[in-house]
Write a protein that holds these residues in place. Structure first.
Motif: not given
Length: 393
Positions: A20-25, A32-34, A42-47, A78-85
């Motif tokens: 929903v932040d449009v800047d990430f997919f 799973i990768r953010l 890649t800013v986050c990984q969900f193994p 839990n998806v991190p918020v954009s400020s943390i990313v």
């Protein structure tokens, strides 16, 4: 909001999701990768999944990510918020699931309820889950075939649609104890997308190279048939505006259609892009993301000629003027050809020509058969009804 892969021995992306932040997919194969769109990293990984991940969806507030796969598990993240990313130096690149639900069959797709706490999975049956319960709160089954895609209605949270391997499209209502309606088509439907601005309408991506738009209140006839693909349409997704949708096909092209247009207004292709299995519109309707068989994600502009970035007032007025001129003279043959003409790869161009020849030959054959038969013995049937075998209630 799922993207599936129908051929497990091919190395391609299983799913794609726009946050929903449009800047990430998101994309995933076994993990799973953010991703950050701007920096392409890649800013986050969900193994955690042990097999191929078949479905992915995000809650309406964008805080909870739900994934499912062939290991018969559903995982909540839990998806991190954009400020943390944005502060990647202090961010942990791996995340742990909030919950893991183990079930008795593999899953093909998942979708989250709009403004609700439920999500639905598709597999051997349709299961409705709650975030706080480890077992489904409800299950639906109509026949013994596997459901391969599932979508919640954006206007009515209790309505959802699924497509199955028996060539059926089924409408479910969570307030009822049994499925509501079903239509059986001549070929299989690979994906379904609801129109967010007209929630009673949905479009189905079919194996016969066409997309079919239906009104959920009248399923015995398609509202519109969207042509131009020359191979099976694998995935489909609507723009947030509801005026357009994007489709990805086995013919290695991505096309953008008007919601009521019979032919595509834009086609995207590259020399190295292989069969497209997943497509998504960004939440600002400016970009299209595609995942193909060559293990690449590609980002396209929704309007190929649109100038991106900050526009000066003079530039904006110039673009508006040129658009007005095109609309004013769009009826002229010279202008119409410029607007509609698109260069295609030779293989796709020849396949499209062959399909037109075959379609014309079939039409002439039917006309001759009707002319040499008893009057009324062979009724005329439009393409919008011809592909539907029956409707079951």
């Amino acid at each position: 909001m799922e993207i599936k892969r129908l051929y497990p021995n091919l190395n391609c992306y299983d799913s794609l999701e726009v946050d929903v932040d449009v800047d990430f997919f998101f994309y995933f194969l076994a993990d799973i990768r953010l991703w950050d769109l701007a920096s392409r990293r890649t800013v986050c990984q969900f193994p955690g999944h042990q097999g191929a991940v078949r479905g992915l969806t995000v809650s309406t507030d964008g805080r909870v990510l739900v994934s499912c796969g062939t290991d018969s598990t559903v995982r909540l993240w839990n998806v991190p918020v954009s400020s943390i990313v944005e502060s990647a130096d202090t961010f942990d690149n791996s995340a742990k699931p909030l919950a893991v639900y183990v079930w008795k069959n593999a899953f093909w797709a998942v979708d989250h309820q709009w403004d609700g706490d439920h999500f639905a999975t598709a597999g051997a049956q349709v299961d409705i889950w709650d975030h706080n319960r480890s077992q489904p709160v409800n299950s639906f089954e109509w026949g013994k075939d596997t459901a391969i895609s599932i979508r919640f209605n954006p206007g009515e949270p209790n309505i959802l649609a699924t497509s199955a391997s028996d060539r059926s499209i089924t409408i479910y209502d969570l307030r009822l104890s049994s499925p509501a309606r079903k239509i059986i088509m001549r070929t299989k439907t690979n994906s379904i997308a609801w129109n967010p601005m007209e929630p009673m309408n949905f479009t189905a991506a079919n194996e016969d190279c066409n997309c079919y738009s239906y009104d959920a209140r009248k399923l015995n006839e398609a509202r519109c048939v969207h042509k131009d693909h020359v191979s099976a349409v694998m995935d489909i997704d609507y723009s947030p505006t509801g005026r357009e949708f994007v489709s990805g096909s086995y013919d290695r092209t991505v096309r953008i259609f008007q919601y009521n247009g019979g032919h595509s207004r834009e086609v995207y292709h590259t020399k190295r892009m292989q069969r497209v299995f997943c497509v998504k519109f960004s939440c600002d309707a400016s970009y299209v993301i595609s995942g193909s068989d060559d293990t690449n994600l590609r980002l396209w502009k929704a309007k190929a000629s649109e100038q991106l970035g900050v526009l000066l007032p003079r530039e904006r007025k110039k673009h508006e003027y040129l658009e007005a001129v095109k609309n004013r003279y769009k009826h002229l043959p010279e202008v119409k050809r410029i607007v509609r003409h698109r260069h295609l790869p030779k293989a796709i161009y020849k396949a499209a020509s062959l399909r037109r020849i075959m379609s014309e030959a079939e039409r002439k054959k039917e006309e001759r058969r009707r002319a040499h038969s008893a009057p009324g013995s062979i009724p005329k049937e439009s393409l919008r009804k011809r592909r539907i075998i029956e409707e079951v209630e």
